[in-house]
Enzyme design. Structure first.
Site, PDB file in Angstrom:
ATOM      1  CE  LYS A  18     -48.141 -23.589 -34.655  1.00 20.69           C
ATOM      2  NZ  LYS A  18     -49.489 -23.081 -34.574  1.00 20.69           N
ATOM      3  CE1 TYR A  48     -48.311 -13.895 -35.358  1.00 17.93           C
ATOM      4  CE2 TYR A  48     -48.258 -16.250 -34.982  1.00 17.93           C
ATOM      5  CZ  TYR A  48     -48.759 -15.002 -34.676  1.00 17.93           C
ATOM      6  OH  TYR A  48     -49.697 -14.861 -33.680  1.00 17.93           O
ATOM      7  CG  ASP A 104     -40.838 -19.417 -34.192  1.00 21.37           C
ATOM      8  OD1 ASP A 104     -41.295 -20.574 -34.046  1.00 21.37           O
ATOM      9  OD2 ASP A 104     -41.503 -18.397 -33.975  1.00 21.37           O
TER      10      ASP A 104
HETATM   11  N1  HOZ Z   1     -49.737 -19.892 -35.455  1.00 21.00           N
HETATM   12  C1  HOZ Z   1     -50.771 -20.500 -36.233  1.00 21.00           C
HETATM   13  C2  HOZ Z   1     -50.387 -20.644 -37.646  1.00 21.00           C
HETATM   14  N2  HOZ Z   1     -49.868 -19.502 -38.235  1.00 21.00           N
HETATM   15  C3  HOZ Z   1     -52.060 -19.814 -36.143  1.00 21.00           C
HETATM   16  C4  HOZ Z   1     -52.689 -20.077 -34.876  1.00 21.00           C
HETATM   17  C5  HOZ Z   1     -53.558 -18.958 -34.512  1.00 21.00           C
HETATM   18  O1  HOZ Z   1     -53.104 -17.810 -34.646  1.00 21.00           O
HETATM   19  O2  HOZ Z   1     -54.670 -19.221 -34.095  1.00 21.00           O
END
Ligand code: HOZ
Length: 441
Positions: A277, A154, A249
């Site tokens: 993050k 992702y 990433d």
């Molecule tokens: N990217 C975060 C963990 N996969 C999720 C954050 C979100 O989509 O709120």
């Protein structure tokens, strides 16, 4: 002793339930990001009133040991004094200028010093923006159009990356979102993670059309999945041989697995890296950086357009800088590794004791227990194996842990995060809770 049945509409969560009903009327699905909606575990989210250290408090007054840490940023725990002081000091000066500050260069220096691939860095406001910008830059740099990504990875929600996507896209059954045009999707080549032969074949068939290979060097978004050394080496070699850009990433893994992220830990240096993050210390900030020769194609040094009113926002930069300085001055990585090992061993023993087939994957303070149908435990190496998890069983596990005051990812396909604020007692309490819940799963 048997655990009580999971109570998904507990009277102890009545206020959260009312807040969710109200929010659903006002906000699509009641949440501002689907990952937090509890959709995959069949229930309603808790609404948070405050957080401190390793704990969350909800609006019903329940407290939870927090293993989400805002999905990764809170490596120091919530409201770390150094971070709070830095935000307050920045706040006293102003919240946004739309003009450069010296603080941005200070944060850039910290990132460049820590992350092996980064010689120059551009700040944006989220991991999504970082990934989207890195892809555009790779295309502008190579004058090619195709990008390669891997199933279950992702990279935020830019159109070209919402193909076979992990995280909430996979969790909620929309790895290929409506709204992404066929034309856009055609330029994204999707391969299986940890399959170097597929990558070899993709480059053999169209190496001169591939602008970038984009990957999570340690995957956190289909649950935690480790790369093989062979797969990483193939990605590095093939992109180099064919003049494509290798993009790591590291939105989740940057400053999490080591100061220099997964690339430091695994000894493979990409051409570009995306961050988010932790780099924003809990405020909205992302970044992308890499080789000077590539980064100098970004406007106004070069011609690849990317911009943002709140890019390099002074509050976010202050929080990020304080976080990175604290990580540099008091590195928590050895202690996080000890706590992670303890949790992994404790959960593995509990699953074995109760005959629950489970594959546990961990890198430092990130971990996933994949609950499986059995009878044999199947190693999880990519989306094909991850997606065979016993998700209903995970939902039971999740609610059992909630009822014992432990807040885990509300999806099988996310990693948990341990923070520097957790201690051995917290880990032991989390092992004891899992032992009780697994006895009943
Ligand atoms: N990217 C975060 C963990 N996969 C999720 C954050 C979100 O989509 O709120």
């Amino acid at each position: 002793m048997n655990a009580p049945r999971p109570d998904r509409s507990s009277s102890q969560r009545r206020r959260s339930s009312a807040a969710f009903a109200r929010a659903r009327d006002l906000i699509p699905g009641g949440v501002n990001s689907p990952a937090r909606a509890f959709g995959a575990v069949g229930g309603e989210p808790i609404f948070i009133s405050a957080a401190q250290g390793q704990r969350l408090t909800d609006i019903d007054g329940n407290t939870y040991l927090d293993y989400i840490g805002s999905w990764g940023p809170m490596i120091l725990g919530h409201r770390h004094p150094r971070v709070v002081a830095a935000i307050e000091a920045a706040l006293a000066r102003g919240t946004s200028y739309g003009a450069p500050t010296e603080a941005e260069s200070r944060l850039a220096e910290l990132i460049i010093a820590a992350v092996p691939s980064v010689e120059k860095v551009r700040m944006v406001s989220s991991g999504t923006e970082a990934a989207m910008s890195a892809v555009r830059l790779a295309r502008g740099f190579t004058h090619r159009e195709k990008i390669v990504k891997f199933s279950g990875n992702y990279h935020g929600h830019a159109d070209s990356l919402l193909v076979a996507a992990g995280s909430s896209a996979a969790t909620l059954g929309v790895p290929d979102s409506p709204g992404v045009t066929a034309g856009t999707a055609r330029d994204t080549v999707v391969l299986d993670y940890n399959e170097p032969a597929q990558l070899e074949e993709a480059f053999r068939a169209g190496g001169d059309t591939i602008a970038a290979v984009l990957m999570e060097p340690v995957v956190g978004n289909m649950g935690l999945v480790m790369p093989t050394a062979e797969f990483l080496a193939a990605a590095r070699r093939l992109t180099h041989e064919h003049g494509a850009v290798l993009v790591f990433d590291e939105v989740m893994t940057g400053f999490r697995l080591a100061p220099g992220g997964a690339q430091e830990l695994l000894g493979v240096t990409p051409d570009l890296t995306t961050l988010g993050k932790i780099v924003g210390g809990g405020l909205p900030l992302g970044a992308y950086g890499g080789r000077r020769e590539i980064m100098d194609h970004v406007l106004p040094a070069g011609k690849v357009f990317q911009a943002g009113t709140l890019s390099g926002n002074p509050l976010a930069v202050a929080a990020g800088t304080a976080t990175l300085e604290e990580l540099r001055d008091h590195p928590p990585y050895a202690s996080l590794e000890r706590l992670g090992t303890r949790l992994e061993e404790g959960w593995r023993a509990a699953a074995a004791r109760h005959g629950v087939p489970a594959w546990i994957a961990r890198a430092g303070s990130m971990m996933t227990m994949f609950l499986q149908a059995g009878p044999d435990v199947v190693p999880v190496t990519g989306w094909t194996t991850a997606s065979r998890s016993a998700t209903a069983r995970y939902a039971e596990f999740f609610w059992g842990m909630m009822d014992r005051g432990v807040y885990l990812p509300c999806s099988q396909y996310e990693a948990l995060f341990i923070s520097a604020a957790h201690d051995t007692d917290d880990i032991d309490a989390t092992i004891a809770a899992a032992d009780a819940v697994l006895a009943a799963v």
